[in-house]
Motif scaffolding. Structure first.
Motif, PDB file in Angstrom:
ATOM      1  N   GLN A  79       4.840   7.203  13.671  1.00  0.00           N
ATOM      2  CA  GLN A  79       4.806   6.008  13.190  1.00  0.00           C
ATOM      3  C   GLN A  79       5.079   6.082  11.807  1.00  0.00           C
ATOM      4  N   HIS A  80       4.562   7.127  11.011  1.00  0.00           N
ATOM      5  CA  HIS A  80       4.626   7.270   9.640  1.00  0.00           C
ATOM      6  C   HIS A  80       6.031   7.525   9.103  1.00  0.00           C
ATOM      7  N   MET A  83       8.194   4.942   9.238  1.00  0.00           N
ATOM      8  CA  MET A  83       8.371   3.949   8.265  1.00  0.00           C
ATOM      9  C   MET A  83       8.169   4.522   6.785  1.00  0.00           C
ATOM     10  N   SER A  87       5.130   4.097   4.509  1.00  0.00           N
ATOM     11  CA  SER A  87       3.690   4.530   5.012  1.00  0.00           C
ATOM     12  C   SER A  87       3.118   5.643   4.118  1.00  0.00           C
ATOM     13  N   THR A  90      -0.619   5.374   3.282  1.00  0.00           N
ATOM     14  CA  THR A  90      -1.637   5.388   4.316  1.00  0.00           C
ATOM     15  C   THR A  90      -1.533   6.695   5.034  1.00  0.00           C
ATOM     16  N   PHE A  91      -0.506   7.346   4.998  1.00  0.00           N
ATOM     17  CA  PHE A  91      -0.351   8.597   5.757  1.00  0.00           C
ATOM     18  C   PHE A  91      -1.225   9.792   4.893  1.00  0.00           C
ATOM     19  N   TYR A 240       0.463  -3.217  10.166  1.00  0.00           N
ATOM     20  CA  TYR A 240      -0.367  -2.182  10.449  1.00  0.00           C
ATOM     21  C   TYR A 240       0.141  -0.964  11.042  1.00  0.00           C
ATOM     22  N   HIS A 241       1.423  -0.975  11.368  1.00  0.00           N
ATOM     23  CA  HIS A 241       2.202   0.365  11.546  1.00  0.00           C
ATOM     24  C   HIS A 241       2.590   1.243  10.602  1.00  0.00           C
ATOM     25  N   TYR A 242       2.186   0.683   9.237  1.00  0.00           N
ATOM     26  CA  TYR A 242       2.321   1.728   8.008  1.00  0.00           C
ATOM     27  C   TYR A 242       1.457   1.476   6.974  1.00  0.00           C
ATOM     28  N   ALA A 243       0.487   0.485   7.074  1.00  0.00           N
ATOM     29  CA  ALA A 243      -0.392   0.163   5.813  1.00  0.00           C
ATOM     30  C   ALA A 243      -1.764   0.218   6.482  1.00  0.00           C
ATOM     31  N   ASP A 244      -2.789  -0.159   5.390  1.00  0.00           N
ATOM     32  CA  ASP A 244      -4.093  -0.083   5.705  1.00  0.00           C
ATOM     33  C   ASP A 244      -4.430  -1.360   6.157  1.00  0.00           C
TER      34      ASP A 244
END
Ligand SMILES: [Fe+2]
Length: 586
Positions: A79-80, A83, A87, A90-91, A240-244
């Motif tokens: 996912q990271h 994106m 991302s 967050t990664f 939500y798939h790349y951030a907090d």
């Protein structure tokens, strides 16, 4: 044969111990560490499980873990990568916990527990499915699991037959009903993986009419729902798939305003959004359930995963679908997966016949009369020792009837997020002001949140419009039902704004003291119902030990503590410096 199930590092860490297929002990780590929703390795819960059976780690034949960490890590990486560069931040933030903790679980188990035998990793949704089905009364049942996300999976359905579980269909990340619910929870200013139930409670204040609630139509845009219940999230509305964070700017635009700040006023718009979310969630699950019934041709339903804590919807399932019976374990969320993991190993992997049905939730630590007496004497706490059970029941019922708030600490602690009469605060539901009294004295919680009634199972149908026969999940406070019109005013303290009640039913075989107390109270009030709320203050886990209970009483306005056969009056003891207000901040 002993099998230890472990779940940790996401939320609600827990451990469960199986002895020859029977669950003999289970508890969440938060009760020992006193950190709500504790995610850490559940060392205290494991020590408790071993101690409860007088065994050591050498006696454990198998350990099971509630998910496949490498598969989950693959999803995180993928996912990271997809994106990137959005991302990247967050990664970087998430990597240390993966490298130092989550991917090293084998090493942690070996080091912390000095355990040398095999460790088995069970897929997350299989742990959810097993955690309810294998300890249920059903030989055969349709199974639906729904949560935020496991490794990749967010929703599965299938069938359980004796000790076999066959999950036939699945929906994968980023498509997730659980994450939709959490995103709107976050949008409404509440904490994710913690306060979803508050949004559920708030929904009753909003417009629950699909044709007039404009946010219902709007929210339909965030999901593409097919007739068979399969769905896809419209990812324009989520980050939500790349951030907090979870809601996107598009979602804020769709819902006519920015994310609500936690201390901001709750407006009609917020209430209508909560209602729209509840309506949409019910639409989706009903569609899925109709499909599951069609493919399994089975009238028994097992529900599991965090979404199974939506007791408002659970109470409607048997009316909205063709299912005739439903069963949910007391902790269907991630906490419950340690039971699922251990049961799956014993029954499905090792092929042992099922020999255990979970009939009550009292799987946590208990304290003997002598242990409690020693604690009280050592700390110079003033108490009255009550000679007989009859006297204990009469005294306690009278105190509650006289509008005192009573901490009730008896027997082994409950398993799962709800207090079910072992670590409960009890009070009088017939006093119209009791909700305010409880909020001032103990709970300090949002005004819109209802308090829950407990009623003996054989009295429930007089006061509540339950399914017949009353489904067992009502014993675990997992079913909301309408309170019958003629009683709503009489027990207004537990009547929610829409006339419903999140009741607990109790059978005498589960907890005779609690059952008899409610009956005794009924003799005084003519209504055998109590307010049952968890023995804690806001933001704190439910109390576990006599020390926790005493500290909670002295730091709040609880008037009396009934612990084993001892009665303690708050005013007889010097006030602790412990300031409960300081902790009431979730
Ligand atoms: Fe889960």
């Amino acid at each position: 044969m002993y099998i230890l199930g472990i779940g940790c590092y996401y939320h609600d860490s827990s451990a469960a111990l199986l002895k020859d297929g029977e669950i003999v002990a289970a508890a969440q780590e938060e009760r020992f560490s006193r950190k709500k929703h504790d995610t850490s390795f559940p060392i205290n819960a494991i020590i408790y499980c071993l101690k409860s059976q007088n065994i050591t780690i050498k006696d454990i034949d198998h350990i099971g873990f509630y998910e496949k960490p490498f598969l989950k890590f693959e999803r995180i990486l993928s996912q990271h990568l997809q994106m990137f560069p959005l991302s990247f931040k967050t990664f970087l933030n998430s990597m240390p916990s993966w490298i130092n903790e989550k991917l090293r679980i084998i090493r942690t188990i070996r080091k912390e527990l000095k355990y040398k035998k095999d460790i088995l990793f069970i897929e997350h949704h299989l742990s959810h499915a097993a955690g309810s089905f294998l300890i249920s009364p059903f030989e055969k049942a349709a199974i639906l699991t729904i949560d935020g996300v496991g490794e990749w999976t967010t929703t599965t359905c299938g069938i359980g037959n004796e000790n076999d579980i066959n999950l036939m269909k699945e929906i994968k990340f980023p498509n997730s009903i659980g994450l939709i619910y959490s995103t709107i929870t976050s949008y409404l200013g509440f904490s994710v993986n913690n306060s979803e139930y508050k949004v559920m409670g708030l929904s009753s204040y909003g417009d629950m009419n699909k044709s007039t609630n404009k946010y219902y139509k709007k929210l339909k845009k965030i999901i593409d729902l097919k007739e068979d219940g399969s769905y896809k999230n419209n990812m324009n509305y989520f980050i939500y798939h790349y951030a907090d964070k979870m809601p996107s700017r598009e979602l804020c635009k769709l819902l006519d305003g920015p994310i609500r700040k936690p201390d901001e006023e709750i407006t009609k718009r917020h209430k209508d959004i909560a209602a729209a979310l509840q309506l949409l969630t019910e639409d989706i699950i009903t569609k899925i359930l109709n499909y599951v019934h069609k493919i399994t041709k089975c009238d028994n339903l097992i529900l599991s995963g965090g979404v199974a804590l939506n007791s408002v919807y659970n109470g409607r399932i048997l009316r909205n679908t063709r299912f005739k019976r439903i069963w949910i374990q007391p902790d269907p969320g991630d906490g419950g997966t340690s039971i699922g993991t251990a049961s799956y190993i014993y029954h499905s992997i090792l092929g042992n016949k099922r020999n255990f049905i979970l009939k009550d939730a009292y799987l946590g630590p208990g304290y003997s009369t002598e242990e409690v007496r020693n604690f009280l004497d050592k700390n110079k706490i003033k108490y009255t020792e009550i000679k007989s059970e009859k006297e204990l029941l009469e005294k306690t019922a009278r105190l509650i009837y006289k509008d005192n708030v009573v901490g009730w600490f008896q027997g082994r602690m409950e398993w799962g997020p709800r207090a079910l009469g072992a670590r409960s605060i009890l009070s009088n539901p017939c006093n119209k002001k009791m909700k305010e009294i409880l909020n001032i004295k103990v709970k300090h919680r949002e005004k819109f949140r209802p308090f829950a009634p407990v009623v003996c199972e054989d009295d429930a149908l007089k006061y509540f419009d339950c399914d017949i026969p009353i489904p067992e999940p009502a014993d675990f406070m997992l079913m909301v039902y309408p309170i019958k019109k003629q009683w709503q005013k009489e027990i207004s303290a537990v009547t929610h704004v829409d006339g419903s009640g999140r009741l607990q039913t109790i059978r005498r075989s589960q907890n005779h003291l609690y059952y008899d107390l409610i009956k005794q109270f009924g003799k005084l009030s003519r209504i055998p119902i109590l307010i049952n709320t968890s023995f804690n203050i806001r933001g704190e886990p439910i109390v576990c030990t006599p020390y926790d209970a005493y500290k909670c009483m002295m730091g709040t306005g609880i008037d009396y503590l009934v612990i084993d056969k001892f009665l303690i009056r708050r005013d007889d003891n010097p006030k602790d410096k412990w300031n409960s207000e300081k902790y009431a901040n979730d």
